[in-house]
Each structure stands twice: as C-alpha cells, then as structure tokens.
Design a protein around this motif. Structure first.
Motif, PDB file in Angstrom:
ATOM      1  N   CYS A 101      23.308  40.133  12.319  1.00  0.00           N
ATOM      2  CA  CYS A 101      24.392  41.207  11.399  1.00  0.00           C
ATOM      3  C   CYS A 101      24.883  40.249  10.334  1.00  0.00           C
ATOM      4  O   CYS A 101      25.285  40.649   9.138  1.00  0.00           O
ATOM      5  N   TYR A 102      25.354  39.007  10.929  1.00  0.00           N
ATOM      6  CA  TYR A 102      26.145  38.316   9.998  1.00  0.00           C
ATOM      7  C   TYR A 102      24.983  37.673   8.715  1.00  0.00           C
ATOM      8  O   TYR A 102      25.445  37.777   7.551  1.00  0.00           O
ATOM      9  N   ASN A 103      23.947  37.327   9.142  1.00  0.00           N
ATOM     10  CA  ASN A 103      22.734  37.035   8.321  1.00  0.00           C
ATOM     11  C   ASN A 103      22.462  38.129   7.333  1.00  0.00           C
ATOM     12  O   ASN A 103      22.229  38.028   6.050  1.00  0.00           O
ATOM     13  N   ILE A 104      22.447  39.232   7.602  1.00  0.00           N
ATOM     14  CA  ILE A 104      22.256  40.357   6.893  1.00  0.00           C
ATOM     15  C   ILE A 104      23.340  41.007   6.011  1.00  0.00           C
ATOM     16  O   ILE A 104      23.266  40.851   4.860  1.00  0.00           O
ATOM     17  N   ILE A 105      24.517  40.653   6.621  1.00  0.00           N
ATOM     18  CA  ILE A 105      25.908  41.124   5.514  1.00  0.00           C
ATOM     19  C   ILE A 105      26.050  40.132   4.626  1.00  0.00           C
ATOM     20  O   ILE A 105      26.203  40.312   3.637  1.00  0.00           O
ATOM     21  N   PHE A 106      25.942  38.774   5.157  1.00  0.00           N
ATOM     22  CA  PHE A 106      26.455  37.623   3.968  1.00  0.00           C
ATOM     23  C   PHE A 106      25.066  37.014   3.231  1.00  0.00           C
ATOM     24  O   PHE A 106      25.153  36.571   2.180  1.00  0.00           O
ATOM     25  N   GLY A 107      24.059  37.000   4.334  1.00  0.00           N
ATOM     26  CA  GLY A 107      22.638  36.272   3.643  1.00  0.00           C
ATOM     27  C   GLY A 107      21.766  37.111   2.819  1.00  0.00           C
ATOM     28  O   GLY A 107      21.187  36.539   2.036  1.00  0.00           O
ATOM     29  N   ILE A 239      14.874  45.803  -3.468  1.00  0.00           N
ATOM     30  CA  ILE A 239      15.827  45.562  -2.687  1.00  0.00           C
ATOM     31  C   ILE A 239      15.579  46.097  -1.166  1.00  0.00           C
ATOM     32  O   ILE A 239      15.829  45.839  -0.080  1.00  0.00           O
ATOM     33  N   THR A 240      15.135  47.522  -1.491  1.00  0.00           N
ATOM     34  CA  THR A 240      15.193  48.499  -0.209  1.00  0.00           C
ATOM     35  C   THR A 240      14.157  47.959   0.707  1.00  0.00           C
ATOM     36  O   THR A 240      14.305  47.825   1.884  1.00  0.00           O
ATOM     37  N   ILE A 241      13.014  47.618   0.092  1.00  0.00           N
ATOM     38  CA  ILE A 241      11.795  47.198   0.985  1.00  0.00           C
ATOM     39  C   ILE A 241      12.129  45.904   1.647  1.00  0.00           C
ATOM     40  O   ILE A 241      11.997  45.826   2.908  1.00  0.00           O
ATOM     41  N   LEU A 242      12.632  44.966   1.012  1.00  0.00           N
ATOM     42  CA  LEU A 242      13.217  43.724   1.889  1.00  0.00           C
ATOM     43  C   LEU A 242      14.076  44.108   2.776  1.00  0.00           C
ATOM     44  O   LEU A 242      14.280  43.283   3.770  1.00  0.00           O
ATOM     45  N   PHE A 243      15.109  44.840   2.417  1.00  0.00           N
ATOM     46  CA  PHE A 243      16.081  45.329   3.572  1.00  0.00           C
ATOM     47  C   PHE A 243      15.531  45.922   4.910  1.00  0.00           C
ATOM     48  O   PHE A 243      15.899  45.813   5.780  1.00  0.00           O
ATOM     49  N   ILE A 244      14.547  46.831   4.661  1.00  0.00           N
ATOM     50  CA  ILE A 244      13.924  47.379   5.797  1.00  0.00           C
ATOM     51  C   ILE A 244      13.324  46.322   6.478  1.00  0.00           C
ATOM     52  O   ILE A 244      13.534  46.413   7.900  1.00  0.00           O
ATOM     53  N   LEU A 245      12.578  45.491   5.874  1.00  0.00           N
ATOM     54  CA  LEU A 245      11.982  44.321   6.681  1.00  0.00           C
ATOM     55  C   LEU A 245      12.899  43.578   7.163  1.00  0.00           C
ATOM     56  O   LEU A 245      12.628  43.106   8.396  1.00  0.00           O
TER      57      LEU A 245
END
Length: 321
Positions: A101-107, A239-245
């Motif tokens: 989650c840290y990597n998603i939020i900040f990375g 952005i959406t596709i990469l976020f899903i992955l």
C-alpha cells in the motif's frame, strides 16, 4: 440458381450467417499471422500453463521421492494451518499489505508526476539527460543497489547521517530501526523504478493531439490548467490500466529488495509472504505449505484485478478485460 441469387435470397429471408463462419474466414485470411503466433503460444503453454498442475502440491504431503501424484492427499490441511494455527502468517500478511500500500500510495504517482514535469521541459538535451539519469537505476540489480544504499545510509560513514550530524541529529540506523525501515523501502523503490515507469507515460503523452493545447492557449488557459484539463485526462486510460495491474500485485511487496535489505532486527515490520516462502520452502523444505501460500496469493491477485476492472468499467473508464 447461381451464387449471387442464393445470397440475395438469403438476405431477403433475413438469414444471418453464423458468427463462427465469419471468425473462421478471418482465421483463414490471416493464417500466416497465426503461424507466427504459434511458437509464442507453445512457449506459454509449456512454461506457464503446463507447470500449473504443480498447485496440487498445496493439497498433498509432497515428497520429492514419491512425486506429485504419488504423494499423500491432505486436503486443506496447509490452509487451515496458515489461517488458524500459524503464529506468523497474519503478521507477514499484514506487513505485505502495508508495504504494498505504501508503494501504491507514494510510488504509483511518482512516474506520472515525473512524466508530466519532463513533458513541460522544452530544452531537448536536458530532457533526454534527465530521463536517462532517472531510469538508469532500473537496470541494476538489488544486490548492487543494496551495497550503494548501505554506504549511503551507514550510521558512521554515510553521507545522509553526516548531513544529519551537521544539524545535531543523532545517527539513524535506517536499515536496522523498525521505525525507518519501511520508509526506506518505499523511497529506494521509487528511486529505482520511477524513471522506467515514466517511459510509458511519456509515450502516452506523445499521442495527445497538439491542437488541443493550441485551442486552450487561445482560450487563455495557463500551463497548469492545460495539464489538469487536457494532459491528465488524455493519459487517464493508461493510468487506469497500470493501476489495475499494480493492485493485482498487492501481495508482491518486492522480494529482491527486502531480501537484500532486511535483517532479523526488523523482521517484525519487513517479513513478507515471499521471504516467508523462501525460508519455509527453500530452506526448510515445506513445499506443500509454501505452495498453499502461493496459491492464496494468486487467488487474491486475480480477485483484485477482476474486482477493480469491474469497478473501473462501471465508472466509464477502460479496463484490462
């Protein structure tokens, strides 16, 4: 009756040709393309789908001597142990989710922001040099980067702690202190991958119609408003596709990075599913248990991808499926 009359009669009667016939015609029309695709399908079938029968190990008391089929069937014994008896699984699951989650939020936003900044640079040479410098770390393994990070963060000789000493701050053991280890993971991961991720967004930015910016300039829109109302919406599908992955890999917190950086002093905040699998499976030979953990990870990942894809489509965006 000739062929033209037959086809006209069929049209008059409202007959529709089966879809499978049209599909088969397309296959025949592009048969050479499918011949070129065949080796790739074979590669995936042999090396990706073929070994999937190995998930049976999660339900058996696997013995290398007896093999997968000859090993005793134990059912859901390993799953019951993980979820109800293991004293460590909930802790490592929590650590995995928190670090991811840290990597998603900040990375995740980091390469988007960097791509937007580089896109605004008008000096071509500076832009190319800056992009090259940012994605060079991606090509180094975590073994090499760990050595650099340890030197940079050394409490006695590292430049980071030297700068802290100039403002009368005591040396910080970044890699041995539970309070600082997770932020160190996130920052170093961003440093390594931000430039590489930027390439995808820069490629998406090149596909934006320049006339949209020209029209916005005529209307008096500032650069910030152009970015907010034109640039970001234009790359939103990417952005959406990469976020899903990315969300589908939430239980993959980065084995290479953590394995090279962590130590027993920070196990309580750094021990993740992959490091647990390494110790239990590779070092202790508990193949059935670790296969059960891997199967659990994959099921959660598929569920997250499908669920996120469904929600994104309901919101009117393009998904991956």
């Amino acid at each position: 009756m000739n062929r033209a009359n037959v086809e006209s009669a069929v049209k008059v009667q409202g007959y529709k040709r089966p879809k499978w016939t049209n599909t088969w015609r397309e296959y025949k029309k592009n048969k050479y393309l499918f011949f070129m695709l065949f080796p790739i399908l074979m590669w995936y079938g042999i090396f990706h789908y073929g070994p999937m029968y190995g998930i049976l190990i999660a339900f058996k008391d696997f013995s290398p001597i007896r093999g997968i089929w000859g090993s005793e069937w134990v059912g859901f014994e390993y799953f019951e142990f993980l979820f109800f008896q293991s004293p460590d699984f909930l802790r490592i699951l929590k650590n995995t989710v928190i670090i991811s989650c840290y990597n998603i939020i900040f990375g995740f936003p980091a390469p988007i922001i960097l791509a937007l900044l580089l896109n605004e640079v008008r000096h071509g040479l500076f832009k190319r040099v800056a992009q090259s410098i940012t994605y060079i770390p991606h090509f180094f393994s975590w073994v090499i980067l760990t050595g650099l990070i340890m030197m940079m963060l050394s409490p006695s000789e590292g430049p980071i702690n030297y700068l802290l000493s100039l403002v009368n701050i005591e040396p910080i053991y970044f890699l041995a202190d539970s309070n600082y280890f997770r932020p160190t993971l996130v920052i170093t991961n961003i440093w390594k991958e931000v430039g590489w991720g930027t390439i995808i967004y820069l490629a998406a930015l090149t596909g934006i119609d320049p006339t949209l910016f020209e029209a916005a300039k005529i209307d008096g829109a500032s650069r910030l408003k152009q970015v907010w109302h034109i640039t970001i919406p234009s790359i939103l599908p990417v952005i959406t596709i990469l976020f899903i992955l990315q969300l589908g890999n939430i239980l993959n917190a980065g084995f290479d990075q953590i394995f090279n950086l962590y130590s027993p002093t920070v196990y309580n905040v750094s021990d993740i599913i992959d490091t647990y699998v390494y110790r239990a499976g590779v070092l202790n030979g508990q193949f059935g248990l670790t296969t059960a953990v891997g199967l659990f990870k994959n099921i959660i990942g598929i569920a997250l991808v499908l669920g996120t894809n469904y929600i994104v489509k309901k919101m009117g965006q393009e998904g991956v499926l």
